[in-house]
Design a protein around this motif. Structure first.
Motif, short mmCIF file in Angstrom:
data_model
loop_
_atom_site.label_atom_id
_atom_site.label_comp_id
_atom_site.label_asym_id
_atom_site.label_seq_id
_atom_site.Cartn_x
_atom_site.Cartn_y
_atom_site.Cartn_z
N ILE A 352 -33.69 -46.01 -26.20
CA ILE A 352 -34.89 -45.68 -25.42
C ILE A 352 -36.12 -46.30 -26.06
O ILE A 352 -37.04 -46.75 -25.37
CB ILE A 352 -35.04 -44.14 -25.31
N ALA A 353 -36.12 -46.34 -27.42
CA ALA A 353 -37.25 -46.94 -28.13
C ALA A 353 -37.36 -48.44 -27.85
O ALA A 353 -38.43 -49.04 -28.03
CB ALA A 353 -37.11 -46.70 -29.63
N GLY A 354 -36.28 -49.04 -27.40
CA GLY A 354 -36.30 -50.47 -27.10
C GLY A 354 -36.39 -50.76 -25.62
O GLY A 354 -36.19 -51.91 -25.20
N GLY A 355 -36.68 -49.74 -24.81
CA GLY A 355 -36.85 -49.95 -23.38
C GLY A 355 -35.72 -49.39 -22.54
O GLY A 355 -35.76 -49.51 -21.30
N GLY A 356 -34.71 -48.78 -23.17
CA GLY A 356 -33.64 -48.16 -22.42
C GLY A 356 -34.15 -46.99 -21.58
O GLY A 356 -35.15 -46.36 -21.92
#
Length: 608
Positions: A352-356
């Motif tokens: 999620i921190a990478g855009g997930g």
């Protein structure tokens, strides 16, 4: 026979006031107690109290539910020494061992006799009462364990620290040397292969594969045995097998690359990445960090049945949401507790921190692992995809065990039960591709082709001890770190319903090994193979095989006792009243049925 440790030993085999900082070396570490007469030393967990009496040492857990009493008595017979120890600690003690609870066990070097006694609790139902004794000459060293079963589960790692760390003065342990290491070549290879072939037959494991990495390169890889019992297809070094919990270090490596990219830190609270995250209670929810999810140091106990019984319905998001019901047995950082769901949640949340996107966490994790770890390492066939495995031409068949202890093939689809916790245990790989992973681990985060995959600083961070498992053994971030004399050894094992894996490396010696096998709970094979390799490389005596015959005999006795206890199949009219549907709020619904065609069936939906 399947080889599983059947000793009724307290080392159950066979895993806080303030939040533990995931970057710190293990806190609440044990202090060593030295016997005033110089006879022994023993580590005492930091949260335990101790009472040194004239004739014994008593250690008490923080809740007062478990005691370990240590005595030294004079006797030339170890059992007489145990009786004498009980008479000192509890005059009139008259409990009797449970069936099979009086066991002679193999002794380590310098020990004349070793016995474990497990007693019938009698009126103290729900209690553990056990004695572990070692005799050296006419001195018997006795450790007596007493407490509730709940406390034994809650404090198991701390009990392991005490029991495994107890050392009789003057007894030396064989350890890896810190000097030159032999090259794995020539006659050594022939001796090793002969050993593996013999062990495979001795333990009746269907098949296995081995890779050895030394000085930055794969120097050996091979397969042994068969892909499936009854077939003629041999296992090769390229045969895919599920690696189970060895997956965990791949997940923490992926996370380390994200820390390198500044997407989060190990100390970042999980709620900063996923605001809807819940854990135990609101206070704990705010405290849990990304590092805490993968350190086995939160005190959350193992709850595997929950994802096995709900595998068909449980999504990645469901695994994350399930943590709202997870509460620790102990304070953070106090004792080792192993949780697959926590590691799985870390792997699902990190992307999620990478855009997930929440709602697509399974695919987001697979993408990040592929592009951050597997692709740079050239691990082209290593995969989380069950569909890819089914279509691969070189895959081993998993084998489970039946009631008589023998192995039998099980459907490949059975392994799909682990998919809800993919980041904790669902990777498939081969010996050769795990060799590339070992090279990265011993090459400061660089692949064999020179590609920098992760910084050395964050790679090392995953190996920093976080919580003690036993004396000299700690859990890091997806790794088990052993510092028991000699150079440090780092590794992790993995078990699924039909596969077993083991991965070990010695960073200071630049050597590592991975062993895969297509048998459930085949740890004795994997670990003995790994240990034998290190013995050859470090010029150690062949002690790895010494306990195998004892464990085989113990397993055979346990299976025989079990089969005898089962008796004849009951008639339908005798058990008709127990047929029907049963439900559990957490595990769901199971049906118990009988028919002439198929006999007895337990149907849980996920498995039958």
């Amino acid at each position: 026979m399947i080889r599983r440790l059947s000793l009724v030993v307290f080392l159950f085999a066979t895993v806080i006031g303030s939040l533990l900082n995931s970057g710190a070396v293990a806190q609440n570490a044990s202090e060593v107690y030295t016997d005033p007469d110089g006879r022994f030393t023993v580590p005492v967990p930091a949260t335990w109290s101790q009472e040194a009496l004239p004739d014994r040492l008593v250690l008490i857990d923080p809740d007062g539910d478990m005691t370990v009493t240590i005595l030294v008595v004079e006797s030339e017979d170890v059992r007489a020494g145990i009786d004498a120890a009980w008479e000192i600690a509890q005059p009139g003690f008259a409990e009797t061992p449970v069936p099979g609870g009086d066991q002679d066990v193999p002794s380590s070097a310098g020990i004349d006799e070793t016995v474990v006694m497990t007693y019938d609790g009698g009126e103290t139902s729900g209690q553990i009462v056990q004695a572990f004794a070692q005799r050296v000459g006419d001195q018997v060293y006795v450790l007596m364990f007493e407490g509730s079963i709940d406390a034994a589960v809650r404090r198991n790692a701390q009990i392991q620290v005490i029991a495994s760390g107890f050392a009789i003065s003057g007894q030396e342990e064989m350890v890896l040397s810190g000097g030159d290491v032999n090259l794995f070549e020539g006659p050594m290879v022939d001796e090793f292969e002969s050993f593996v072939d013999d062990l495979l037959v001795k333990l009746e494991v269907p098949g296995g594969s081995v890779v050895v990495v030394q000085n930055g390169a794969i120097v050996y890889s091979s397969g042994f045995g068969l892909k499936e019992l009854g077939s003629d297809e041999p296992v090769t070094a390229d045969t895919l097998m599920m690696i189970g919990s060895t997956t965990k270090s791949f997940t923490t490596l992926m996370m380390a690359t994200m820390v390198d990219d500044g997407l989060f830190d190990w100390e970042t609270p999980v709620v900063e990445i996923l605001p809807t995250f819940e854990f135990g209670n609101p206070e704990l929810t705010e405290q849990v960090t990304m590092g805490n999810l993968v350190c086995a140091c939160t005190g959350v106990p193992r709850r595997d049945l929950e994802f096995v019984f709900n595998a068909h319905d449980l999504t990645a998001e469901g695994t994350v949401r399930s943590l709202a019901d997870f509460t620790p047995f102990t304070d953070f950082g106090e004792t080792f507790q192993y949780s697959n769901q926590l590691v799985a949640a870390a792997g699902f949340i990190a992307p999620i921190a990478g855009g997930g996107v929440y709602g697509d966490l399974d695919e987001a994790f697979a993408y990040e692992l592929q592009h951050r770890v597997l692709d740079p390492l050239g691990m082209d066939r290593t995969t989380l995809s069950f569909a890819e495995v089914v279509n691969d031409s070189d895959v081993a068949t998993p084998h489970g065990f039946v009631l008589d202890g023998t192995y039998a093939p099980i459907p490949l689809s059975t392994e799909a039960l682990i998919e809800p916790i993919k980041p904790a245990g669902s990777l498939w790989s081969s010996a050769n591709e795990l060799g590339e992973y070992l090279i990265l681990q011993m090459n400061s985060g660089k692949a064999s082709n020179g590609t920098a995959v992760v910084s050395e600083a964050n790679l090392r961070r995953t190996r920093e001890p976080q919580v003690e498992i036993s004396a000299g053994v700690s859990y890091g971030l997806g790794w088990i770190i052993e510092d028991v004399g000699g150079p440090q050894t780092i590794g992790h094992d993995g078990n699924t319903l039909g596969f077993t894996s083991a991965l070990r490396f010695v960073p200071d010696a630049n050597v590592g090994v991975a062993v895969l096998s297509n048998g459930q709970a085949a740890n004795l094979f994997n670990e003995t193979v790994s240990q034998r390799l290190l013995e050859l490389l470090f010029d150690l005596p062949p002690s790895s095989i010494e306990g195998v015959d004892f464990l085989i005999e113990s397993s055979e006795e346990a299976v025989a006792e079990f089969l005898e206890s089962v008796g004849d199949r009951p008639a339908l009219e005798d058990v008709n009243g127990i047929l029907g549907t049963y439900s559990n709020n957490v595990l769901g619904v199971v049906e118990l049925d009988w028919s002439e065609a198929s006999g007895w069936q337990l149907d849980a939906g996920e498995f039958r």
